[in-house]
Design an enzyme around this catalytic site. Structure first.
Site, mmCIF file in Angstrom:
data_model
loop_
_atom_site.group_PDB
_atom_site.id
_atom_site.type_symbol
_atom_site.label_atom_id
_atom_site.label_comp_id
_atom_site.label_asym_id
_atom_site.label_seq_id
_atom_site.Cartn_x
_atom_site.Cartn_y
_atom_site.Cartn_z
ATOM 1 N N HIS A 118 -39.531 -58.879 121.394
ATOM 2 C CA HIS A 118 -40.971 -59.148 121.423
ATOM 3 C C HIS A 118 -41.792 -57.886 121.712
ATOM 4 C CE1 HIS A 118 -40.444 -59.653 125.910
ATOM 5 N NE2 HIS A 118 -41.629 -59.070 125.901
ATOM 6 N N ASP A 149 -34.009 -62.345 121.747
ATOM 7 C CA ASP A 149 -35.070 -61.430 122.185
ATOM 8 C C ASP A 149 -34.524 -60.024 122.444
ATOM 9 O OD1 ASP A 149 -37.719 -60.790 122.682
ATOM 10 O OD2 ASP A 149 -37.553 -61.155 124.826
ATOM 11 N N SER A 271 -40.835 -55.345 130.168
ATOM 12 C CA SER A 271 -39.971 -55.962 129.164
ATOM 13 C C SER A 271 -39.101 -54.914 128.477
ATOM 14 C CB SER A 271 -40.817 -56.669 128.105
ATOM 15 O OG SER A 271 -41.482 -57.772 128.649
#
Length: 511
Positions: A118, A149, A271
């Site tokens: 993402h 992901d 992230s």
């Protein structure tokens, strides 16, 4: 087990930095500090306090967490992205440019980076930078698994541009013993392992050490490094709060299983960054946080990351096919098949040989072989070193592009993209056909132009024009083995280099 709703970390968030009015200035603090150290009361209590300060000065400021930061920090990257998305305005549909950011960590010295998908989803430009280095590098997303992901990036250096390289059918030069080669062009005493390196190339990037998530313990100290809210290279610490957490991400159709829960700060921008144990080993990739609570973050366990890398990300990222298959056993990598007419046919490599090195880099196991094969460019001859019967041999091999390798293995042909006539119409021209293959049974010949294809399971739909290799790959990937595929092909029967309807052939290819 109950599921925990979590908000996905994505996008660029800039933290506003404000000053507090009325605070003491640094200059004032510098004037006061000496007075605190030397002035004031001098009674027994103050002397005791001074002794404590002296004792504290002898304690090391360095902690296990700071050592982890020093060891791993150089391999953590700040990922910046630029993406374009269509938006509806009063002037109609227009493109809007948006910037995003996240983190990643280098897992191979050539510049391979693991991060969250993402973070780089829909990015048209990706750049990465390292702490303390003012230079940023362009990066390419070379493979990804949306459901996990996870994405694999490759740092692009000026000397790594591949350009257009021709297809090589086989290597030249044949089989030769490594001992013979050593006497001719090396001064390593005949040692077949001499000169091998862990990575090849002019620029090597620092990497993180891979740990395991199989023995993690609740309460174990962990360290997270990333770029929360755009603040690059931020270190936070905490413990493992829980294991085997199942987490759903609303709005993105993501359902994670078996995540690591930690109270180490994981915020927007973290992230894709590493979660580390106190030995500085990678144990997870930070991915989501619970937006409705504090100090609840989650990371993908490194054992799962490793499995996705080996099963999907590395194979999908490979651009070169070398013409042989390997399996791994207790002795290392063993050749299980050498494809006839493939790139390895002229090397002397045989089934049962043990692969020792690729491009002068040792490949003791399947993971190192996959990593090294990512460094091999299409058409560039590299040395394959293999052992047989106590003797080691070296031979050159020039790989094909991975798509042609897929076509050759799947249906027995290779193709190239060409443009014909004044309209520059795209076709796939057959370059080689493997005897006894599905393409050979169809009757395809070298030089034929593949014009269109349609699986017989899709009779209600029109045939799909074969304008490029990717289209053919999509068609073959979309049907199971044994599926019949209708093929339209042109053959220059009269040799005038023109193709008319009476030279259009039709047949059925069985995948």
């Amino acid at each position: 087990m109950p599921r925990i709703g979590a908000a996905l970390l994505s996008g660029l968030t800039l933290a506003a930095v404000t000053s507090v009015t009325g605070a003491s200035s640094p200059a004032a603090a510098l004037q006061i500090a000496p007075q605190l150290a030397t002035g004031g009361p001098s009674g027994p209590e103050e002397r005791a306090r001074a002794d404590i300060y002296d004792s504290l000065q002898k304690l090391p400021r360095e902690t296990p967490v700071s050592l982890v930061a020093q060891a791993v920090g150089p391999s953590v990257v700040y990922v910046e992205t630029e993406m374009v998305r269509p938006v509806r305005t009063i002037f109609g549909l227009q493109n809007e440019t948006r910037n995003g950011s996240g983190s990643g960590v280098v897992i191979h010295p050539s510049g391979l980076i693991i991060t969250n998908y993402h973070v780089v989803e829909n990015a048209r430009e990706i750049r990465v930078s390292f702490e303390g280095n003012p230079e940023s590098y362009p990066a390419e997303r070379i493979s990804f698994v949306r459901e996990e992901d996870l994405a694999l990036l490759k740092i692009q250096l000026p000397d790594q541009d591949e350009g257009s390289r021709p297809l090589r059918r086989r290597a030249r030069g044949g089989l030769r013993a490594a001992s013979d080669r050593a006497g001719a062009d090396r001064s390593d005493g005949g040692n077949p392992d001499a000169g091998m390196t862990d990575a090849k190339g002019p620029t090597l990037f620092p990497t993180v050490r891979m740990g395991t998530s199989a023995d993690l313990m609740p309460g174990e100290r962990v360290v997270a490094i990333g770029s929360p809210h755009g603040q690059t290279y931020t270190v936070s610490t905490g413990i493992i709060s829980g294991l085997h957490r199942d987490v759903s991400v609303p709005g993105r159709d993501l359902n994670f299983r078996g995540l690591i829960q930690t109270d180490a700060s994981i915020n927007f921008g973290n992230s894709g960054g590493p979660l580390l144990n106190i030995h500085g080993e990678l144990i997870g990739i930070n991915t989501v946080m619970n937006a409705s609570a504090e100090n609840i973050g989650f990371a993908i366990p490194v054992d799962r990351v490793r499995q996705v890398l080996e099963d999907v990300l590395f194979p999908n990222a490979r651009r070169t096919w070398l013409g042989f298959d390997v399996t791994e056993d207790a002795s290392g990598l063993v050749v299980s098949k050498v494809w006839p007419m493939g790139p390895a046919e002229g090397t002397g490599l045989c089934e049962g040989d043990r692969v020792v090195a690729l491009d002068r880099t040792a490949v003791p196991d399947a993971e190192s072989y996959l990593l090294q094969s990512l460094q091999v460019d299409v058409g560039r001859p590299v040395d394959i070193q293999f052992a047989r019967g106590g003797e080691t041999f070296t031979a050159p091999i020039a790989g094909w592009d991975e798509l042609n390798g897929f076509f050759f293995r799947d249906v027995g042909l290779t193709v190239k993209e060409i443009l014909l006539n004044q309209n520059r119409q795209p076709f796939l021209q057959v370059e080689a056909v493997l005897p006894g293959s599905p393409a050979d049974e169809l009757g395809v010949l070298e030089g034929d132009l593949l014009q269109a294809a349609r699986p017989r399971t899709r009779q209600r739909y029109p045939a799909i024009a074969l304008s490029d290799k990717a289209t053919l790959k999509t068609i073959l990937d979309g049907v199971p083995a044994g599926t019949e595929i209708e093929i339209d092909a042109y053959r220059d029967m009269n040799g005038d280099l023109r193709f008319s309807n009476n030279e259009l052939l039709k047949g059925v290819l069985v995948r």
